[in-house]
Enzyme design. Structure first.
Site, PDB file in Angstrom:
ATOM      1  N   GLU A 134      10.432  -6.348   5.085  1.00  0.00           N
ATOM      2  CA  GLU A 134       9.448  -6.286   6.178  1.00  0.00           C
ATOM      3  C   GLU A 134      10.095  -6.427   7.550  1.00  0.00           C
ATOM      4  OE1 GLU A 134       9.324  -8.339   3.571  1.00  0.00           O
ATOM      5  OE2 GLU A 134       7.710  -7.500   2.350  1.00  0.00           O
ATOM      6  N   HIS A 136      -4.770  -7.879   2.689  1.00  0.00           N
ATOM      7  CA  HIS A 136      -4.883  -9.043   1.813  1.00  0.00           C
ATOM      8  C   HIS A 136      -4.867 -10.339   2.627  1.00  0.00           C
ATOM      9  CE1 HIS A 136      -4.203  -5.905  -1.014  1.00  0.00           C
ATOM     10  NE2 HIS A 136      -4.168  -6.692  -2.058  1.00  0.00           N
ATOM     11  N   ASP A 139      -4.103 -13.858  -6.727  1.00  0.00           N
ATOM     12  CA  ASP A 139      -2.679 -14.017  -6.425  1.00  0.00           C
ATOM     13  C   ASP A 139      -2.348 -15.425  -5.927  1.00  0.00           C
ATOM     14  OD1 ASP A 139      -1.949 -11.557  -7.270  1.00  0.00           O
ATOM     15  OD2 ASP A 139      -1.588 -10.685  -5.291  1.00  0.00           O
TER      16      ASP A 139
END
Lengths: 282, 314
Positions: B58, B109, B117
Protein backbone atom coordinates in the site's frame (compact mmCIF):
# COMPACT_ATOMS: atom_id res chain seq x y z
CA UNK A 1 32.42 13.73 -23.93
CA UNK A 2 35.57 15.64 -24.78
CA UNK A 3 37.97 17.02 -22.20
CA UNK A 4 36.51 20.53 -22.38
CA UNK A 5 33.00 19.28 -21.70
CA UNK A 6 34.30 17.21 -18.83
CA UNK A 7 36.16 20.17 -17.36
CA UNK A 8 33.02 22.26 -17.63
CA UNK A 9 31.05 19.68 -15.65
CA UNK A 10 33.77 19.47 -13.02
CA UNK A 11 33.68 23.23 -12.59
CA UNK A 12 29.88 23.25 -12.27
CA UNK A 13 29.93 20.43 -9.72
CA UNK A 14 32.58 22.23 -7.69
CA UNK A 15 30.49 25.40 -7.70
CA UNK A 16 27.45 23.37 -6.63
CA UNK A 17 29.46 22.12 -3.65
CA UNK A 18 30.47 25.67 -2.74
CA UNK A 19 26.86 26.89 -2.90
CA UNK A 20 25.63 23.86 -0.92
CA UNK A 21 28.16 24.43 1.83
CA UNK A 22 27.29 28.13 1.96
CA UNK A 23 23.57 27.41 2.23
CA UNK A 24 24.07 24.87 5.01
CA UNK A 25 26.41 27.22 6.86
CA UNK A 26 23.93 30.11 6.63
CA UNK A 27 21.08 27.91 7.77
CA UNK A 28 23.18 26.48 10.60
CA UNK A 29 21.66 23.14 9.60
CA UNK A 30 21.44 20.71 6.72
CA UNK A 31 23.14 17.65 5.33
CA UNK A 32 26.57 18.35 3.83
CA UNK A 33 27.81 14.75 3.56
CA UNK A 34 25.30 13.47 1.01
CA UNK A 35 24.98 16.82 -0.74
CA UNK A 36 28.67 16.67 -1.53
CA UNK A 37 28.63 13.00 -2.56
CA UNK A 38 25.77 13.50 -5.03
CA UNK A 39 26.85 16.80 -6.64
CA UNK A 40 28.53 15.25 -9.70
CA UNK A 41 25.53 13.06 -10.46
CA UNK A 42 23.11 16.01 -10.39
CA UNK A 43 25.47 18.01 -12.56
CA UNK A 44 25.75 15.30 -15.18
CA UNK A 45 22.00 14.65 -15.32
CA UNK A 46 20.94 18.29 -15.63
CA UNK A 47 23.76 19.46 -17.89
CA UNK A 48 24.35 16.47 -20.12
CA UNK A 49 21.48 14.08 -19.99
CA UNK A 50 18.02 15.29 -19.14
CA UNK A 51 15.64 16.98 -21.53
CA UNK A 52 14.54 19.94 -19.41
CA UNK A 53 13.81 23.59 -20.08
CA UNK A 54 14.43 26.02 -17.21
CA UNK A 55 12.12 28.53 -18.92
CA UNK A 56 9.36 25.93 -18.99
CA UNK A 57 9.89 23.75 -15.91
CA UNK A 58 6.51 22.00 -16.30
CA UNK A 59 7.09 21.00 -19.91
CA UNK A 60 4.94 17.84 -20.24
CA UNK A 61 7.47 15.73 -22.12
CA UNK A 62 10.47 16.66 -19.97
CA UNK A 63 12.64 14.05 -18.33
CA UNK A 64 11.97 13.82 -14.61
CA UNK A 65 14.25 13.61 -11.61
CA UNK A 66 13.06 12.58 -8.15
CA UNK A 67 15.47 13.09 -5.28
CA UNK A 68 14.33 10.23 -3.10
CA UNK A 69 17.08 11.04 -0.58
CA UNK A 70 15.53 14.47 -0.21
CA UNK A 71 17.90 15.72 2.49
CA UNK A 72 20.66 16.00 -0.12
CA UNK A 73 18.90 18.89 -1.86
CA UNK A 74 21.34 21.77 -1.19
CA UNK A 75 23.62 20.80 -4.09
CA UNK A 76 20.61 19.90 -6.26
CA UNK A 77 19.23 23.40 -5.64
CA UNK A 78 22.60 24.80 -6.67
CA UNK A 79 22.57 22.86 -9.94
CA UNK A 80 18.97 23.93 -10.68
CA UNK A 81 19.83 27.56 -9.95
CA UNK A 82 22.95 27.53 -12.14
CA UNK A 83 20.91 25.88 -14.87
CA UNK A 84 18.47 28.78 -14.68
CA UNK A 85 15.38 27.38 -12.97
CA UNK A 86 15.56 30.16 -10.36
CA UNK A 87 18.08 32.86 -9.37
CA UNK A 88 21.27 31.76 -7.60
CA UNK A 89 20.47 34.52 -5.09
CA UNK A 90 17.94 32.12 -3.57
CA UNK A 91 20.67 29.67 -2.57
CA UNK A 92 22.01 31.44 0.55
CA UNK A 93 18.44 31.60 1.91
CA UNK A 94 18.18 27.80 2.14
CA UNK A 95 16.01 26.71 5.07
CA UNK A 96 15.15 30.30 6.09
CA UNK A 97 11.63 31.38 6.98
CA UNK A 98 9.75 32.22 3.79
CA UNK A 99 12.49 30.82 1.54
CA UNK A 100 11.75 29.12 -1.76
CA UNK A 101 14.27 26.46 -0.83
CA UNK A 102 12.86 24.21 1.87
CA UNK A 103 14.92 21.85 4.00
CA UNK A 104 13.62 19.02 1.87
CA UNK A 105 12.40 19.39 -1.75
CA UNK A 106 8.99 21.02 -2.24
CA UNK A 107 7.65 20.77 -5.78
CA UNK A 108 5.11 23.50 -5.08
CA UNK A 109 7.63 26.16 -4.13
CA UNK A 110 10.70 25.35 -6.20
CA UNK A 111 10.79 25.44 -10.02
CA UNK A 112 12.57 22.39 -11.39
CA UNK A 113 11.71 20.14 -8.45
CA UNK A 114 9.57 17.37 -9.94
CA UNK A 115 8.48 15.77 -6.67
CA UNK A 116 8.27 16.70 -3.01
CA UNK A 117 10.39 14.26 -1.09
CA UNK A 118 12.38 13.76 2.04
CA UNK A 119 10.68 10.96 3.87
CA UNK A 120 13.00 8.16 2.84
CA UNK A 121 11.77 5.43 0.54
CA UNK A 122 8.92 7.47 -0.91
CA UNK A 123 10.52 9.22 -3.86
CA UNK A 124 11.32 6.00 -5.67
CA UNK A 125 7.63 5.07 -5.66
CA UNK A 126 6.68 8.44 -7.12
CA UNK A 127 9.35 7.95 -9.79
CA UNK A 128 7.70 4.63 -10.65
CA UNK A 129 4.36 6.43 -10.99
CA UNK A 130 5.90 9.00 -13.32
CA UNK A 131 7.50 6.29 -15.44
CA UNK A 132 4.20 4.42 -15.56
CA UNK A 133 2.37 7.58 -16.65
CA UNK A 134 4.86 7.90 -19.50
CA UNK A 135 4.16 4.33 -20.57
CA UNK A 136 0.38 4.78 -20.33
CA UNK A 137 0.55 7.93 -22.46
CA UNK A 138 3.09 6.57 -24.93
CA UNK A 139 5.51 9.38 -24.13
CA UNK A 140 9.24 8.92 -24.44
CA UNK A 141 10.51 10.87 -21.44
CA UNK A 142 12.78 9.19 -18.92
CA UNK A 143 12.63 9.24 -15.14
CA UNK A 144 15.67 9.28 -12.88
CA UNK A 145 15.66 8.92 -9.14
CA UNK A 146 18.51 9.10 -6.68
CA UNK A 147 18.45 7.05 -3.49
CA UNK A 148 20.84 6.82 -0.62
CA UNK A 149 22.36 3.46 0.23
CA UNK A 150 21.10 3.82 3.78
CA UNK A 151 17.69 4.68 2.33
CA UNK A 152 17.58 1.22 0.78
CA UNK A 153 16.87 -0.15 4.25
CA UNK A 154 13.31 1.17 3.84
CA UNK A 155 10.91 -1.62 2.87
CA UNK A 156 9.08 0.71 0.50
CA UNK A 157 12.16 0.89 -1.71
CA UNK A 158 11.86 -2.83 -2.42
CA UNK A 159 8.11 -2.59 -2.95
CA UNK A 160 8.85 0.06 -5.55
CA UNK A 161 11.65 -1.88 -7.21
CA UNK A 162 9.42 -4.94 -7.49
CA UNK A 163 6.71 -2.74 -9.01
CA UNK A 164 9.14 -1.21 -11.51
CA UNK A 165 10.33 -4.51 -12.89
CA UNK A 166 6.87 -6.09 -12.81
CA UNK A 167 5.64 -3.23 -14.98
CA UNK A 168 8.69 -3.28 -17.31
CA UNK A 169 9.53 0.34 -16.58
CA UNK A 170 12.56 0.58 -18.84
CA UNK A 171 12.12 4.36 -18.87
CA UNK A 172 13.20 4.41 -15.21
CA UNK A 173 16.78 4.55 -13.96
CA UNK A 174 17.37 4.23 -10.24
CA UNK A 175 20.70 5.59 -9.06
CA UNK A 176 22.04 4.68 -5.63
CA UNK A 177 24.46 7.12 -4.08
CA UNK A 178 26.58 4.52 -2.37
CA UNK A 179 28.67 6.62 -0.01
CA UNK A 180 28.65 3.88 2.60
CA UNK A 181 27.57 5.95 5.58
CA UNK A 182 24.30 6.72 7.33
CA UNK A 183 23.47 8.65 10.49
CA UNK A 184 24.24 5.89 12.96
CA UNK A 185 27.37 4.63 11.23
CA UNK A 186 28.58 2.64 8.22
CA UNK A 187 25.68 1.17 6.22
CA UNK A 188 27.18 -2.28 6.54
CA UNK A 189 27.16 -2.01 10.33
CA UNK A 190 23.72 -0.46 10.66
CA UNK A 191 21.64 -2.14 7.99
CA UNK A 192 23.69 -4.65 6.04
CA UNK A 193 22.74 -3.80 2.48
CA UNK A 194 25.25 -5.88 0.55
CA UNK A 195 25.26 -7.56 -1.86
CA UNK A 196 23.28 -4.65 -3.32
CA UNK A 197 24.00 -5.47 -6.96
CA UNK A 198 22.71 -9.01 -6.57
CA UNK A 199 19.64 -7.81 -4.74
CA UNK A 200 18.85 -5.32 -7.51
CA UNK A 201 19.38 -8.01 -10.15
CA UNK A 202 17.14 -10.39 -8.23
CA UNK A 203 14.47 -7.67 -8.26
CA UNK A 204 14.61 -7.58 -12.06
CA UNK A 205 16.96 -4.67 -12.70
CA UNK A 206 19.82 -4.37 -15.15
CA UNK A 207 22.59 -3.15 -12.87
CA UNK A 208 25.52 -0.88 -13.68
CA UNK A 209 28.29 0.51 -11.52
CA UNK A 210 30.19 3.73 -11.72
CA UNK A 211 32.52 6.01 -9.84
CA UNK A 212 30.02 8.73 -8.94
CA UNK A 213 32.72 11.41 -9.14
CA UNK A 214 34.10 10.50 -12.57
CA UNK A 215 32.14 12.06 -15.43
CA UNK A 216 33.41 9.56 -18.01
CA UNK A 217 32.12 6.72 -15.89
CA UNK A 218 28.86 8.54 -15.13
CA UNK A 219 28.30 9.09 -18.83
CA UNK A 220 29.04 5.47 -19.67
CA UNK A 221 26.71 4.10 -16.97
CA UNK A 222 23.82 6.49 -17.64
CA UNK A 223 24.06 5.86 -21.39
CA UNK A 224 24.14 2.11 -20.88
CA UNK A 225 21.16 2.34 -18.53
CA UNK A 226 19.23 4.36 -21.08
CA UNK A 227 19.71 1.64 -23.67
CA UNK A 228 18.20 -1.10 -21.52
CA UNK A 229 14.86 -2.27 -22.85
CA UNK A 230 12.13 -4.37 -21.27
CA UNK A 231 13.22 -3.80 -17.70
CA UNK A 232 14.29 -0.98 -15.40
CA UNK A 233 17.91 -0.10 -14.81
CA UNK A 234 19.89 0.68 -11.69
CA UNK A 235 23.25 2.32 -11.24
CA UNK A 236 25.28 1.88 -8.09
CA UNK A 237 27.39 5.01 -7.77
CA UNK A 238 30.42 4.57 -5.58
CA UNK A 239 30.90 7.92 -3.92
CA UNK A 240 32.71 9.62 -1.07
CA UNK A 241 30.47 11.16 1.55
CA UNK A 242 31.55 14.76 2.10
CA UNK A 243 33.47 14.76 -1.21
CA UNK A 244 35.65 17.83 -1.70
CA UNK A 245 35.94 18.98 1.91
CA UNK A 246 38.83 17.08 3.44
CA UNK A 247 37.65 16.92 7.03
CA UNK A 248 34.16 15.82 5.95
CA UNK A 249 35.20 13.02 3.60
CA UNK A 250 34.07 9.59 4.80
CA UNK A 251 33.17 11.01 8.21
CA UNK A 252 29.84 9.83 9.54
CA UNK A 253 29.37 12.85 11.81
CA UNK A 254 29.05 15.15 8.78
CA UNK A 255 25.84 13.49 7.62
CA UNK A 256 23.58 16.15 9.09
CA UNK A 257 25.70 18.80 10.78
CA UNK A 258 26.49 22.34 9.68
CA UNK A 259 30.06 23.62 9.89
CA UNK A 260 30.87 26.42 12.33
CA UNK A 261 32.44 29.62 11.01
CA UNK A 262 35.97 28.33 11.27
CA UNK A 263 35.17 24.98 9.67
CA UNK A 264 33.20 26.72 6.96
CA UNK A 265 36.13 28.95 6.11
CA UNK A 266 38.43 25.93 5.78
CA UNK A 267 35.94 23.94 3.69
CA UNK A 268 35.07 26.84 1.42
CA UNK A 269 38.74 27.63 0.83
CA UNK A 270 39.44 24.03 -0.08
CA UNK A 271 36.62 24.05 -2.61
CA UNK A 272 37.70 27.44 -3.97
CA UNK A 273 41.20 26.04 -4.46
CA UNK A 274 39.75 23.10 -6.38
CA UNK A 275 37.70 25.48 -8.49
CA UNK A 276 40.74 27.59 -9.21
CA UNK A 277 42.75 24.51 -10.17
CA UNK A 278 40.01 23.64 -12.65
CA UNK A 279 40.20 27.14 -14.07
CA UNK A 280 36.74 28.10 -12.88
CA UNK A 281 35.41 30.99 -10.84
CA UNK A 282 32.28 31.74 -8.87
CA UNK B 1 -38.62 8.98 -6.45
CA UNK B 2 -35.57 7.19 -7.72
CA UNK B 3 -35.46 3.49 -7.25
CA UNK B 4 -34.77 2.23 -3.73
CA UNK B 5 -31.45 0.44 -3.87
CA UNK B 6 -29.88 -2.01 -1.47
CA UNK B 7 -26.21 -1.94 -2.24
CA UNK B 8 -22.82 -1.61 -0.57
CA UNK B 9 -21.19 1.77 -1.18
CA UNK B 10 -18.03 -0.02 -2.37
CA UNK B 11 -20.06 -1.38 -5.25
CA UNK B 12 -21.50 2.04 -6.07
CA UNK B 13 -17.92 3.33 -6.03
CA UNK B 14 -16.82 0.77 -8.62
CA UNK B 15 -19.79 1.62 -10.83
CA UNK B 16 -19.17 5.35 -10.53
CA UNK B 17 -15.57 4.94 -11.62
CA UNK B 18 -16.65 3.13 -14.77
CA UNK B 19 -19.25 5.76 -15.59
CA UNK B 20 -16.87 8.68 -15.09
CA UNK B 21 -14.03 6.97 -16.96
CA UNK B 22 -16.14 7.07 -20.12
CA UNK B 23 -15.67 10.82 -20.41
CA UNK B 24 -12.45 11.35 -18.46
CA UNK B 25 -9.52 9.51 -19.93
CA UNK B 26 -7.14 10.67 -17.19
CA UNK B 27 -8.78 8.42 -14.60
CA UNK B 28 -6.62 5.45 -13.63
CA UNK B 29 -7.38 3.04 -10.82
CA UNK B 30 -4.89 1.40 -8.48
CA UNK B 31 -5.51 -1.37 -6.04
CA UNK B 32 -3.40 -3.44 -3.65
CA UNK B 33 -4.61 -6.97 -4.32
CA UNK B 34 -8.11 -6.26 -3.05
CA UNK B 35 -9.88 -5.36 -6.29
CA UNK B 36 -12.55 -7.99 -5.82
CA UNK B 37 -13.31 -6.62 -2.36
CA UNK B 38 -13.03 -2.87 -2.96
CA UNK B 39 -14.98 -3.34 -6.22
CA UNK B 40 -12.36 -1.67 -8.35
CA UNK B 41 -12.66 -5.01 -10.15
CA UNK B 42 -15.69 -3.51 -11.91
CA UNK B 43 -13.40 -0.87 -13.37
CA UNK B 44 -10.64 -3.39 -14.05
CA UNK B 45 -13.02 -5.42 -16.20
CA UNK B 46 -14.17 -2.39 -18.19
CA UNK B 47 -10.80 -0.63 -18.48
CA UNK B 48 -8.01 -3.19 -18.03
CA UNK B 49 -5.44 -0.83 -19.56
CA UNK B 50 -6.17 1.86 -16.99
CA UNK B 51 -6.10 -0.44 -13.98
CA UNK B 52 -2.88 -1.12 -12.09
CA UNK B 53 -2.69 -3.80 -9.45
CA UNK B 54 0.15 -2.77 -7.17
CA UNK B 55 0.15 -5.97 -5.17
CA UNK B 56 0.11 -6.05 -1.38
CA UNK B 57 2.20 -2.93 -1.02
CA UNK B 58 0.00 0.00 0.00
CA UNK B 59 2.84 2.40 0.76
CA UNK B 60 4.27 2.02 -2.71
CA UNK B 61 0.80 2.26 -4.24
CA UNK B 62 0.27 5.71 -2.71
CA UNK B 63 3.67 6.84 -3.98
CA UNK B 64 2.95 5.51 -7.46
CA UNK B 65 -0.39 7.33 -7.37
CA UNK B 66 1.45 10.54 -6.45
CA UNK B 67 3.83 10.11 -9.39
CA UNK B 68 0.95 9.44 -11.78
CA UNK B 69 -0.85 12.55 -10.52
CA UNK B 70 2.31 14.61 -10.94
CA UNK B 71 2.13 13.67 -14.63
CA UNK B 72 -1.52 14.66 -15.06
CA UNK B 73 -3.31 11.39 -14.32
CA UNK B 74 -6.18 11.25 -11.85
CA UNK B 75 -5.49 8.12 -9.82
CA UNK B 76 -8.05 6.48 -7.55
CA UNK B 77 -6.06 4.30 -5.15
CA UNK B 78 -8.13 1.75 -3.28
CA UNK B 79 -7.54 -0.67 -0.46
CA UNK B 80 -9.19 -1.51 2.84
CA UNK B 81 -9.53 1.63 4.96
CA UNK B 82 -7.23 0.04 7.52
CA UNK B 83 -4.32 -0.37 5.12
CA UNK B 84 -4.94 2.67 2.93
CA UNK B 85 -5.07 5.15 5.79
CA UNK B 86 -3.22 3.18 8.45
CA UNK B 87 -0.35 1.43 6.73
CA UNK B 88 0.11 4.16 4.16
CA UNK B 89 -0.63 7.18 6.35
CA UNK B 90 2.75 8.76 5.93
CA UNK B 91 2.91 8.19 2.19
CA UNK B 92 -0.48 9.90 1.91
CA UNK B 93 0.68 12.77 4.08
CA UNK B 94 4.07 13.40 2.54
CA UNK B 95 3.79 12.22 -1.07
CA UNK B 96 0.16 13.17 -1.77
CA UNK B 97 -1.26 15.77 0.61
CA UNK B 98 1.84 17.93 1.16
CA UNK B 99 2.32 18.55 -2.60
CA UNK B 100 -1.50 18.64 -2.96
CA UNK B 101 -1.47 16.06 -5.71
CA UNK B 102 -4.69 15.05 -7.38
CA UNK B 103 -5.03 11.58 -5.88
CA UNK B 104 -8.30 10.07 -4.67
CA UNK B 105 -7.93 7.50 -1.90
CA UNK B 106 -10.68 4.97 -1.35
CA UNK B 107 -10.83 3.08 1.93
CA UNK B 108 -13.20 0.16 1.79
CA UNK B 109 -14.37 -2.13 4.59
CA UNK B 110 -14.48 0.81 6.97
CA UNK B 111 -16.20 0.47 10.31
CA UNK B 112 -17.52 -2.32 12.46
CA UNK B 113 -19.74 -3.59 9.64
CA UNK B 114 -16.69 -5.20 8.06
CA UNK B 115 -17.90 -8.03 10.24
CA UNK B 116 -16.36 -11.46 10.49
CA UNK B 117 -12.77 -10.45 9.66
CA UNK B 118 -12.61 -8.89 13.10
CA UNK B 119 -10.69 -6.08 14.76
CA UNK B 120 -7.61 -6.06 12.54
CA UNK B 121 -9.74 -5.25 9.50
CA UNK B 122 -12.47 -3.12 11.07
CA UNK B 123 -11.00 0.34 10.60
CA UNK B 124 -12.40 2.74 13.18
CA UNK B 125 -9.74 5.45 12.90
CA UNK B 126 -9.59 6.36 9.21
CA UNK B 127 -11.68 9.53 9.44
CA UNK B 128 -9.57 10.78 12.34
CA UNK B 129 -6.32 10.04 10.53
CA UNK B 130 -7.38 11.60 7.24
CA UNK B 131 -8.99 14.72 8.66
CA UNK B 132 -5.79 15.54 10.56
CA UNK B 133 -3.91 15.97 7.27
CA UNK B 134 -3.85 19.44 5.69
CA UNK B 135 -5.19 19.66 2.09
CA UNK B 136 -7.25 16.49 2.57
CA UNK B 137 -10.99 16.35 1.88
CA UNK B 138 -12.86 13.58 3.70
CA UNK B 139 -16.14 12.12 2.42
CA UNK B 140 -18.21 9.35 3.97
CA UNK B 141 -21.26 8.66 1.75
CA UNK B 142 -24.35 7.11 3.30
CA UNK B 143 -25.74 5.14 0.37
CA UNK B 144 -25.56 4.30 -3.30
CA UNK B 145 -26.80 7.64 -4.59
CA UNK B 146 -24.56 9.63 -2.33
CA UNK B 147 -21.54 7.60 -3.37
CA UNK B 148 -22.23 8.30 -7.04
CA UNK B 149 -22.34 12.02 -6.26
CA UNK B 150 -19.30 11.85 -4.03
CA UNK B 151 -17.07 10.14 -6.60
CA UNK B 152 -18.07 12.71 -9.20
CA UNK B 153 -17.40 15.58 -6.78
CA UNK B 154 -14.05 14.06 -5.82
CA UNK B 155 -13.12 13.89 -9.48
CA UNK B 156 -14.08 17.51 -10.05
CA UNK B 157 -11.97 18.69 -7.12
CA UNK B 158 -8.31 19.26 -7.96
CA UNK B 159 -6.61 17.82 -4.88
CA UNK B 160 -6.48 14.85 -2.55
CA UNK B 161 -9.73 13.29 -1.37
CA UNK B 162 -10.42 10.41 1.00
CA UNK B 163 -13.57 8.41 0.25
CA UNK B 164 -14.88 6.01 2.87
CA UNK B 165 -16.49 2.85 1.49
CA UNK B 166 -18.59 0.27 3.29
CA UNK B 167 -18.68 -3.48 2.83
CA UNK B 168 -22.27 -4.07 3.91
CA UNK B 169 -25.19 -3.65 1.52
CA UNK B 170 -27.31 -0.76 2.80
CA UNK B 171 -30.73 0.47 1.76
CA UNK B 172 -30.71 3.86 0.10
CA UNK B 173 -31.92 6.91 1.98
CA UNK B 174 -31.20 9.51 -0.71
CA UNK B 175 -33.49 8.24 -3.46
CA UNK B 176 -35.50 11.47 -3.51
CA UNK B 177 -35.54 13.08 -6.95
CA UNK B 178 -34.20 16.41 -5.71
CA UNK B 179 -31.16 14.79 -4.08
CA UNK B 180 -28.03 16.69 -4.90
CA UNK B 181 -24.51 16.02 -3.66
CA UNK B 182 -22.75 19.24 -2.74
CA UNK B 183 -19.25 18.89 -1.37
CA UNK B 184 -19.02 20.34 2.12
CA UNK B 185 -22.79 20.76 2.50
CA UNK B 186 -24.80 18.85 5.08
CA UNK B 187 -28.33 17.76 4.27
CA UNK B 188 -31.28 18.21 6.58
CA UNK B 189 -33.40 15.09 6.20
CA UNK B 190 -35.92 15.74 9.00
CA UNK B 191 -36.95 19.02 10.53
CA UNK B 192 -37.35 19.32 14.28
CA UNK B 193 -36.38 21.54 17.19
CA UNK B 194 -36.15 19.22 20.22
CA UNK B 195 -32.72 17.82 19.39
CA UNK B 196 -30.39 17.57 16.39
CA UNK B 197 -29.16 14.18 15.28
CA UNK B 198 -26.07 14.41 13.09
CA UNK B 199 -25.08 11.19 11.39
CA UNK B 200 -22.70 9.98 8.72
CA UNK B 201 -22.33 6.87 6.58
CA UNK B 202 -24.73 4.03 7.16
CA UNK B 203 -25.94 5.65 10.39
CA UNK B 204 -27.82 8.28 8.36
CA UNK B 205 -30.62 5.93 7.40
CA UNK B 206 -30.80 4.53 10.93
CA UNK B 207 -31.07 8.07 12.29
CA UNK B 208 -33.97 8.86 9.96
CA UNK B 209 -35.87 5.75 11.04
CA UNK B 210 -35.17 6.58 14.69
CA UNK B 211 -36.37 10.15 14.22
CA UNK B 212 -39.61 8.99 12.59
CA UNK B 213 -40.21 6.65 15.50
CA UNK B 214 -39.50 9.41 18.01
CA UNK B 215 -41.88 11.75 16.22
CA UNK B 216 -44.71 9.33 16.91
CA UNK B 217 -43.71 9.59 20.57
CA UNK B 218 -43.82 13.38 20.52
CA UNK B 219 -40.10 14.07 20.12
CA UNK B 220 -39.20 16.20 17.11
CA UNK B 221 -35.63 15.42 16.14
CA UNK B 222 -33.83 17.25 13.37
CA UNK B 223 -31.72 14.85 11.30
CA UNK B 224 -28.65 16.07 9.44
CA UNK B 225 -26.62 13.95 7.06
CA UNK B 226 -22.96 14.97 7.06
CA UNK B 227 -21.30 13.23 4.13
CA UNK B 228 -18.37 15.63 3.91
CA UNK B 229 -16.56 15.45 7.21
CA UNK B 230 -13.83 17.80 6.03
CA UNK B 231 -14.43 20.57 5.22
CA UNK B 232 -17.45 20.29 7.49
CA UNK B 233 -20.61 22.35 7.01
CA UNK B 234 -20.23 24.75 9.93
CA UNK B 235 -23.35 26.75 9.06
CA UNK B 236 -25.75 23.84 9.28
CA UNK B 237 -24.23 22.79 12.62
CA UNK B 238 -24.29 26.25 14.18
CA UNK B 239 -27.88 26.77 13.02
CA UNK B 240 -28.87 23.45 14.55
CA UNK B 241 -27.10 24.28 17.80
CA UNK B 242 -28.91 27.61 18.03
CA UNK B 243 -32.33 26.27 17.12
CA UNK B 244 -32.37 22.94 18.95
CA UNK B 245 -29.86 23.46 21.78
CA UNK B 246 -28.81 19.82 21.82
CA UNK B 247 -26.71 17.80 19.38
CA UNK B 248 -26.09 14.06 19.27
CA UNK B 249 -23.77 12.48 16.70
CA UNK B 250 -23.67 8.97 15.23
CA UNK B 251 -20.86 7.34 13.33
CA UNK B 252 -19.47 3.91 12.64
CA UNK B 253 -16.04 5.05 13.81
CA UNK B 254 -14.19 5.69 17.02
CA UNK B 255 -15.77 8.64 18.84
CA UNK B 256 -12.25 10.04 19.08
CA UNK B 257 -11.34 12.07 16.02
CA UNK B 258 -14.34 11.31 13.84
CA UNK B 259 -17.62 13.04 13.02
CA UNK B 260 -18.43 13.63 16.68
CA UNK B 261 -15.22 15.49 17.30
CA UNK B 262 -15.51 17.41 14.04
CA UNK B 263 -18.99 18.58 15.07
CA UNK B 264 -17.90 19.23 18.67
CA UNK B 265 -15.07 21.40 17.44
CA UNK B 266 -17.54 23.63 15.59
CA UNK B 267 -20.05 23.65 18.44
CA UNK B 268 -17.46 24.40 21.15
CA UNK B 269 -16.00 27.31 19.21
CA UNK B 270 -19.09 28.81 17.58
CA UNK B 271 -22.13 27.97 19.70
CA UNK B 272 -21.59 25.75 22.75
CA UNK B 273 -24.54 23.47 23.48
CA UNK B 274 -24.91 20.09 25.15
CA UNK B 275 -23.55 17.25 23.02
CA UNK B 276 -23.28 13.49 23.01
CA UNK B 277 -20.98 11.48 20.74
CA UNK B 278 -22.20 8.02 19.80
CA UNK B 279 -20.27 5.46 17.85
CA UNK B 280 -17.52 3.08 18.83
CA UNK B 281 -16.41 4.15 22.30
CA UNK B 282 -12.63 4.01 21.99
CA UNK B 283 -12.33 0.25 21.75
CA UNK B 284 -11.56 -2.43 19.18
CA UNK B 285 -14.23 -4.54 17.56
CA UNK B 286 -14.34 -8.30 17.14
CA UNK B 287 -15.60 -10.94 14.73
CA UNK B 288 -19.25 -11.49 14.01
CA UNK B 289 -21.89 -10.93 11.34
CA UNK B 290 -22.09 -7.23 10.43
CA UNK B 291 -25.72 -6.82 11.42
CA UNK B 292 -25.18 -8.37 14.84
CA UNK B 293 -22.18 -6.16 15.46
CA UNK B 294 -24.07 -3.04 14.43
CA UNK B 295 -26.77 -3.96 16.92
CA UNK B 296 -24.28 -4.63 19.73
CA UNK B 297 -22.47 -1.35 19.09
CA UNK B 298 -25.66 0.70 19.00
CA UNK B 299 -25.51 1.43 15.28
CA UNK B 300 -29.08 0.43 14.33
CA UNK B 301 -32.25 2.52 14.35
CA UNK B 302 -33.17 0.99 17.71
CA UNK B 303 -29.75 1.79 19.12
CA UNK B 304 -29.91 5.33 17.80
CA UNK B 305 -33.38 5.85 19.24
CA UNK B 306 -32.31 4.49 22.62
CA UNK B 307 -29.25 6.75 22.77
CA UNK B 308 -31.25 9.83 21.77
CA UNK B 309 -33.74 9.13 24.54
CA UNK B 310 -30.96 8.66 27.07
CA UNK B 311 -29.47 11.97 25.93
CA UNK B 312 -32.81 13.71 26.39
CA UNK B 313 -33.41 11.98 29.72
CA UNK B 314 -36.57 10.33 28.44
Amino acid sequence: MNSNEKLELEILACKARIYALEGIFNAKSGHPGGSLSAADIYTYLYYKEMNVDPANPDMPNRDRFVLSKGHCCPSLYAVLAMKGFFPVEELPRLRKVGAMLQGHPDMKSTPGIDMSSGSLGQGVSAACGMALAGKLDGKDYRVYTLLGDGECEEGQVWEALMFASHNDLDNLTVIIDSNGLQIDGPVEEVGGLEPLDKKLEAFGFEVFKMDGHNFDEIEAAVTAAKNVTGKPSAIIAKTVKGKGVSYMENQVNWHGAAPNAEQYEVGRNELLEQLKALGGEL
Amino acid sequence: MAEKVVKATRESFGEALCELAKTNENIVVLDADLAAATKTSIFQKAYPDRFIDCGIAEGNMMGVAAGLAACGKIPFAASFAMFATGRAFEQIRNSIAYPKLNVKIAGSHAGISTGEDGATHQCLEDIAIMRAIPNMTVINPSDHYEMLGAVKAALELDGPVYLRLGRLAVESVNNNDDYKFELGKGITLREGNDVTVIATGLLVREAVIAADSLKAQGINARVINIHTIKPIDEDIIVKAAKETGKIITFEEHNVIGGLGDAVASVVAQKCPVQMKKCGIQDRFGYSGPAKELLEIFGCTAEGVERQIKEFLGK
